[in-house]
Design a protein around this motif. Structure first.
Motif, short mmCIF file in Angstrom:
data_model
loop_
_atom_site.label_atom_id
_atom_site.label_comp_id
_atom_site.label_asym_id
_atom_site.label_seq_id
_atom_site.Cartn_x
_atom_site.Cartn_y
_atom_site.Cartn_z
N ARG A 1 -16.36 88.04 -41.86
CA ARG A 1 -16.58 86.58 -42.62
C ARG A 1 -16.83 87.41 -44.16
O ARG A 1 -16.70 88.32 -44.36
CB ARG A 1 -18.38 86.97 -42.13
N VAL A 2 -17.85 86.81 -44.70
CA VAL A 2 -18.13 87.23 -46.17
C VAL A 2 -19.43 86.66 -46.59
O VAL A 2 -19.72 84.79 -46.86
CB VAL A 2 -16.82 86.93 -47.44
N ASP A 3 -20.83 87.70 -46.89
CA ASP A 3 -21.70 86.63 -47.02
C ASP A 3 -22.08 86.68 -48.18
O ASP A 3 -23.19 85.71 -48.84
CB ASP A 3 -22.93 87.58 -46.31
N ILE A 4 -21.40 87.71 -49.31
CA ILE A 4 -21.60 88.48 -50.37
C ILE A 4 -20.85 88.85 -51.52
O ILE A 4 -20.01 88.93 -51.13
CB ILE A 4 -22.61 89.45 -50.86
N ILE B 1 -23.38 84.41 -54.27
CA ILE B 1 -22.07 84.81 -54.97
C ILE B 1 -22.93 85.23 -56.49
O ILE B 1 -23.93 84.66 -56.67
CB ILE B 1 -21.85 84.45 -55.52
N LEU B 2 -22.60 86.58 -56.51
CA LEU B 2 -23.48 86.90 -57.91
C LEU B 2 -22.12 87.87 -59.09
O LEU B 2 -21.36 88.04 -58.84
CB LEU B 2 -24.12 87.60 -57.77
N ASN B 3 -22.23 86.78 -60.19
CA ASN B 3 -21.75 87.11 -61.47
C ASN B 3 -22.13 87.97 -62.77
O ASN B 3 -23.53 87.65 -62.81
CB ASN B 3 -20.72 86.11 -61.86
N GLY C 1 -20.52 75.93 -60.56
CA GLY C 1 -20.53 76.49 -59.06
C GLY C 1 -21.73 76.33 -58.48
O GLY C 1 -21.40 75.83 -57.43
N ALA C 2 -22.79 76.36 -58.94
CA ALA C 2 -23.82 75.88 -58.69
C ALA C 2 -24.14 74.82 -57.52
O ALA C 2 -24.61 74.19 -57.18
CB ALA C 2 -25.03 76.99 -58.99
N VAL C 3 -23.52 74.01 -59.09
CA VAL C 3 -23.86 72.55 -59.23
C VAL C 3 -22.60 72.17 -57.92
O VAL C 3 -23.55 71.21 -56.99
CB VAL C 3 -23.90 71.98 -59.88
N GLU C 4 -21.32 72.33 -58.21
CA GLU C 4 -20.76 72.07 -56.52
C GLU C 4 -20.91 72.43 -55.24
O GLU C 4 -21.13 70.71 -54.83
CB GLU C 4 -19.35 72.79 -57.09
N TYR C 5 -21.87 73.49 -54.85
CA TYR C 5 -21.83 74.38 -54.25
C TYR C 5 -23.21 74.34 -53.11
O TYR C 5 -23.13 74.59 -51.96
CB TYR C 5 -21.13 75.35 -53.52
N ASN D 1 -24.98 75.30 -48.94
CA ASN D 1 -25.84 76.29 -48.83
C ASN D 1 -25.76 77.60 -49.68
O ASN D 1 -25.69 78.67 -49.30
CB ASN D 1 -26.19 76.83 -47.41
N ILE D 2 -24.66 77.73 -50.29
CA ILE D 2 -24.06 78.80 -51.42
C ILE D 2 -23.92 79.12 -52.83
O ILE D 2 -24.61 78.07 -53.06
CB ILE D 2 -21.98 78.01 -51.67
#
Length: 253
Positions: free
Chosen positions: A86-89, A141-143, A173-177, A181-182
Motif C-alpha cells: 500500500r501507499v499511505d503517504i 499527499i504533501l507537495n 487534487g484536493a478538490v477532486e479527491y 479521503n485523499i
C-alpha cells in the motif's frame, strides 16, 4: 507515543530524500514507525540515507528516481506496493532552484528544466500515488512548493512559475479527491538552510535574504520538517487543499 505523531505501520514514499527536507522527514517518519520507500536522482546519496535508517531497525527501500521521468515515478510507487502492499503517504519533495536572473533573461531551457522537475515531477508522483490510494480508500499527499509559489519572487521567475503550478496541482487534487479521503496539501517555505539555498547564496547573501522575514533569520530544515509531520499526521484528518507558509512571518506583512 502521542497519536498525533504515531505513524506505526504507515507506508510513505518520499522523493528527493538524499538530503534536505526529504532526508530529515524520512528519518523522522522511520523513528515514528513508518515503512519507507525513498528516492533521489543521487543514487549513492539516497542509498546511504536508507542504510542509516535501516540500521535503526526501520523498514526502508531506496531507488534512484528522476522525477521528470514518469516511468521512474511509477517504479517508486510500484516498489512500495510490492514490498508493503500500500501507499499511505506520498511526499513530492524533489525539486531544483536556479541562479538569480532578471525575468527578461530567463530562457526556454531554464523554464523547461524547472517545469520538468518541479511541476511534472509533482504531477507524476501524485498521479501514481492517487491511483493506489483510490484502491485503499484514502491517503495523504504533501507537495513541496515555496513562498515563491504564493507571490512574486524577484530574480527567480522560472522557479516561481513552477512553484505556483505546484499550488495549482495541490488545490485541484484536493478538490477532486477529497471525497475519496485523499488529503492533498503543500508547504511553502521561506528560504531555508538546505543545500539548495547554501549552494545558491553565500553567507553575505543569506544575511540579506533573512532581512525579508520578521524573525530576521532563515529557517532551519528541522523547523520545516516539524510542520510536514503535523500535516501528514494520521490524526490530522480534515485538512486538505491547504498551502501552508512556513516563513518566519513574511506573509503577515
Amino acid at each position: 507515543m502521542d497519536p498525533l505523531l504515531d505513524f506505526t505501520g504507515k507506508v510513505a514514499v518520499i522523493t528527493g530524500a538524499a538530503q534536505g527536507f526529504g532526508m530529515l522527514l524520512a528519518q523522522e517518519l522511520a523513528q515514528r514507525g513508518a515503512k519507507l520507500v525513498i528516492s533521489d536522482i543521487n543514487e549513492a546519496g539516497v542509498n546511504k540515507v536508507a542504510n542509516d535508517i535501516a540500521a535503526s531497525g526501520a523498514e526502508v527501500f531506496a531507488l534512484q528516481c528522476d522525477v521528470a521521468n514518469n516511468v521512474d515515478c511509477k517504479a517508486m510507487v510500484d516498489l512500495a506496493i510490492e514490498k508493503f502492499g500500500r501507499v499511505d503517504i506520498g511526499v513530492n519533495n524533489a525539486g531544483v532552484a536556479h541562479d538569480f536572473h532578471a525575468l527578461h533573461e530567463i530562457d526556454e531551457a531554464l523554464m523547461d528544466r524547472q517545469f520538468a522537475i518541479n511541476v511534472k515531477g509533482v504531477q507524476f508522483g501524485m498521479s501514481h500515488q492517487i491511483k493506489q490510494m483510490l484502491t485503499q480508500q484514502g491517503g495523504a499527499i504533501l507537495n513541496v512548493s515555496s513562498m515563491a509559489g504564493l507571490g512574486g519572487a524577484a530574480k527567480v521567475a522560472a522557479y516561481s512559475m513552477a512553484k505556483h503550478a505546484v499550488i495549482g496541482l495541490t488545490k485541484t487534487g484536493a478538490v477532486e479527491y477529497g471525497r475519496h479521503n485523499i488529503r492533498i496539501n503543500a508547504i511553502c517555505p521561506f528560504f531555508t538552510l538546505t543545500k539548495m539555498v547554501t549552494d545558491m547564496a553565500d553567507e553575505s547573501m543569506q544575511s540579506k535574504m533573512s532581512l525579508g522575514a520578521p524573525m530576521k533569520r532563515l529557517a532551519e530544515p528541522k523547523e520545516v520538517v516539524a510542520v510536514m509531520l503535523m500535516m501528514l499526521s494520521p490524526a490530522n484528518t480534515y485538512m486538505t487543499g491547504q498551502c501552508i507558509a512556513i516563513d518566519g512571518g513574511v506573509s503577515a506583512q
